[in-house]
Design a protein around this motif. Structure first.
Motif: not given
Ligand SMILES: Cc1cc2nc3c(=O)[nH]c(=O)nc-3n(C[C@H](O)[C@H](O)[C@H](O)COP(=O)(O)O)c2cc1C
Length: 266
Positions: A163-168, A195-205, A208-218
């Motif tokens: 639920e946190l990490f994705f492929y392509q 913060g609040h253990n929300k784990q609002e980061w997501r990563i796409i592999k 050899n590249v890992f894109h990091f995303y955030k929830n801007p509302c957090s």
């Protein structure tokens, strides 16, 4: 420092013995902070403050669940782009070093009186102080309030890997097989405090590249990303994989998440 061990050992501790940090721990902490390299050319200011810093005890107020803390580390950074995430990266390195020393910590973004702390660090106009952490010796018995909110249960409740990490793209969850050697660094991201253990980061592999995303509302979006980057990059270093940070213009788009930065291997 063994990063994986420290990441797995670290947890937020909110009840302290009330004992001040021993001199040898203060010396080790200050030395580690002074030799900490900048991240992405941005250097955070990390200060140690003790209730007994001055001639008379000073007030460093915390609220609610936090009790018995006499020493703190304080995170200060300039108001420039990416500084909040870069500073969080360095603060988490200090938190993990404290863990290795056997000291307890807890990221605090809310449960403290920021004016008390600002008085003692000479904050410049272009600087922000929004995070502190107690640092000290954990009390054997958790205080009633800490037991009531069942912090151990919160600590253990991390979202599943897929639920946190994705492929392509965001439609394909990453698996242990598709993650390959990055399964361990990503598993270390999964254990990152947020913060609040929300784990609002997501990563796409993507290769050899890992894109990091955030929830801007957090409210702690940039800080949480900085901590996640720390766990990922420092674990990669430990398994001899070097990472370069880049802000790309071409990346998979998400409707509700904001692209932050990419980690490129090699
Ligand atoms: C940016 C940030 C702010 C936080 N603020 C608080 C806080 O104000 N009070 C608190 O009790 N915990 C705070 N925490 C701790 C989180 O609640 C904790 O990291 C999360 O529940 C996961 O538990 P763990 O740290 O034991 O793994 C904060 C964590 C982060 C990363």
């Amino acid at each position: 420092m063994n990063i994986q061990e420290s990441i797995q050992k670290r947890r937020s501790v909110r009840t302290y013995t009330g004992q001040s940090l021993k001199r040898e721990h203060i010396t080790a902490l200050k030395q580690f902070i002074s030799q900490l390299p900048p991240f992405h050319n941005i250097k955070a200011r990390i200060e140690h403050l003790s209730v007994f810093s001055g001639e008379k005890p000073i007030k460093l107020g915390t609220y609610g669940k936090i009790s018995g803390a006499k020493d703190f580390i304080v995170l200060i950074y300039e108001n420039i782009p990416f500084a909040e995430a870069a500073a969080a990266y360095q603060f988490e390195q200090v938190i993990l070093f404290c863990t290795e020393l056997g000291l307890a910590t807890c990221w605090l973004g809310a449960a403290f009186n920021s004016n008390d702390f600002k008085k003692h660090v000479q904050l410049n106009k272009n600087e922000t102080l929004k995070i502190v952490s107690p640092v000290g010796y954990p009390a054997e018995k958790q205080r009633f309030l800490e037991r009531l909110v069942r912090v151990d249960k919160i600590h253990n409740s991390r979202k599943p890997f897929g639920e946190l990490f994705f492929y392509q793209n965001f439609d394909t969850p990453l698996t242990e097989e598709t993650a390959g050697i990055y399964f361990i660094p990503l598993s270390m991201v999964r254990l990152a405090p947020s913060g609040h253990n929300k784990q609002e980061w997501r990563i796409i592999k993507n290769d050899n590249v890992f894109h990091f995303y955030k929830n801007p509302c957090s409210p702690f979006d940039n800080i949480d990303i900085g901590i996640a980057l720390c766990h990922f990059i420092e674990t990669c270093k430990e398994i001899n994989v070097q990472i370069k940070l880049e802000f790309l213009t071409d990346y998979p788009i998400s409707n509700n998440l904001q692209y932050m930065v990419s980690c490129i291997v090699g």
